[in-house]
Design a protein around this motif. Structure first.
Motif, short mmCIF file in Angstrom:
data_model
loop_
_atom_site.label_atom_id
_atom_site.label_comp_id
_atom_site.label_asym_id
_atom_site.label_seq_id
_atom_site.Cartn_x
_atom_site.Cartn_y
_atom_site.Cartn_z
N THR A 1 0.87 -1.27 -0.14
CA THR A 1 0.17 0.10 0.10
C THR A 1 1.02 1.15 0.10
N PHE B 1 1.89 4.58 1.13
CA PHE B 1 1.17 5.02 2.36
C PHE B 1 1.87 6.74 2.21
N TRP C 1 -5.41 10.37 1.72
CA TRP C 1 -6.19 9.61 2.55
C TRP C 1 -5.37 9.07 4.00
N LYS C 2 -3.67 9.01 3.87
CA LYS C 2 -3.38 9.20 5.05
C LYS C 2 -2.94 10.32 5.52
N LYS C 3 -3.66 11.71 5.95
CA LYS C 3 -3.61 12.70 6.22
C LYS C 3 -4.54 13.02 7.44
N ARG D 1 -6.67 10.03 8.01
CA ARG D 1 -7.13 9.13 8.09
C ARG D 1 -9.14 8.68 8.48
N ASN E 1 -10.06 5.66 2.90
CA ASN E 1 -8.82 4.93 3.12
C ASN E 1 -9.13 3.01 3.53
N ASP F 1 -0.78 0.27 9.61
CA ASP F 1 -0.32 0.06 8.19
C ASP F 1 1.21 -0.89 8.47
N ASP G 1 -0.55 11.08 16.83
CA ASP G 1 -1.91 11.02 16.10
C ASP G 1 -2.47 12.01 17.37
#
Length: 159
Positions: A3, A5, A9-11, A13, A22, A38, A97
Motif C-alpha cells: 500500500t 503510504f 488519505w493518510k493525512k 484517516r 481509506n 499499517d 496522532d
C-alpha cells in the motif's frame, strides 16, 4: 504490491474513512471504523478510528464511550478468532496522532521471549518502518477480509 503510504488519505484517516478513500478500513462500526494496521509484524494488528476526531476518550458522552469500548473489544475478539494469538493487547495513547484512536494488538507465542512481557511499542523501529512488514493486499488481504467478516458477524450479535 505494498500500500502506498504517501497518499492523501493518510493525512486524514477519519475523513478518508468517511469518504471511502481509506484503503485500510475493514468495517464501519457504531463508533467509527475498524482499520487494519499499517504494519503487520504482528499479523492482525488493527486500529479503531472514531467517527470524528475527538481529543480523548473523555470527550465522548457515556453512551459513545460504551459504544467505542465495545467496538474496540469486538475488534479484539475478531483478531482472536481469525489470527489465533495467545492474547490481545489494547492501547489508547494519542501522543503522536493527537486524536482518539485505539490500537488492538495480537500477541503470539512465537514472539521472542524477551518481548513477551513488554508492550509492542518497545519493538525496534525496524519492525515499524521496514517495508517487509508493511501491510499489503497480496500478503495480508485474505486476513483483512476474514477480520472484516468476523467483525460484521460479531456486530450482528452485539448490537
Amino acid at each position: 504490491m505494498k500500500t502506498n503510504f504517501n497518499k492523501e488519505w493518510k493525512k486524514d484517516r477519519i475523513g478518508s474513512a468517511h469518504s471511502g478513500e481509506n484503503p485500510m478500513v475493514i468495517a464501519k462500526m457504531r463508533s467509527g471504523f475498524a482499520a487494519i494496521g499499517d504494519t503487520q509484524f504482528l499479523p492482525g494488528y488493527c486500529v479503531l478510528l472514531p467517527s470524528k476526531a475527538f481529543g480523548s476518550l473523555e470527550e465522548l458522552d457515556f453512551k459513545q464511550r460504551s459504544e467505542y469500548l465495545l467496538d474496540m473489544s469486538l475488534i479484539g475478539e475478531a483478531i482472536l478468532k481469525v489470527c489465533n494469538p495467545r492474547r490481545v493487547n489494547y492501547s489508547i495513547y494519542g501522543n503522536t496522532d493527537a486524536y482518539l484512536h485505539a490500537h488492538v494488538f495480537p500477541r503470539y507465542n512465537w514472539e521472542p521471549e524477551e518481548r513477551i512481557p513488554y508492550p509492542v511499542w518497545q519493538y525496534s523501529g525496524e519492525k515499524w518502518r521496514n517495508f517487509e512488514y508493511q501491510y499489503s493486499d497480496k500478503d495480508h488481504g485474505k486476513m483483512k477480509e476474514k477480520l472484516s467478516n468476523k467483525i460484521y458477524e460479531l456486530m450482528e450479535k452485539a448490537y
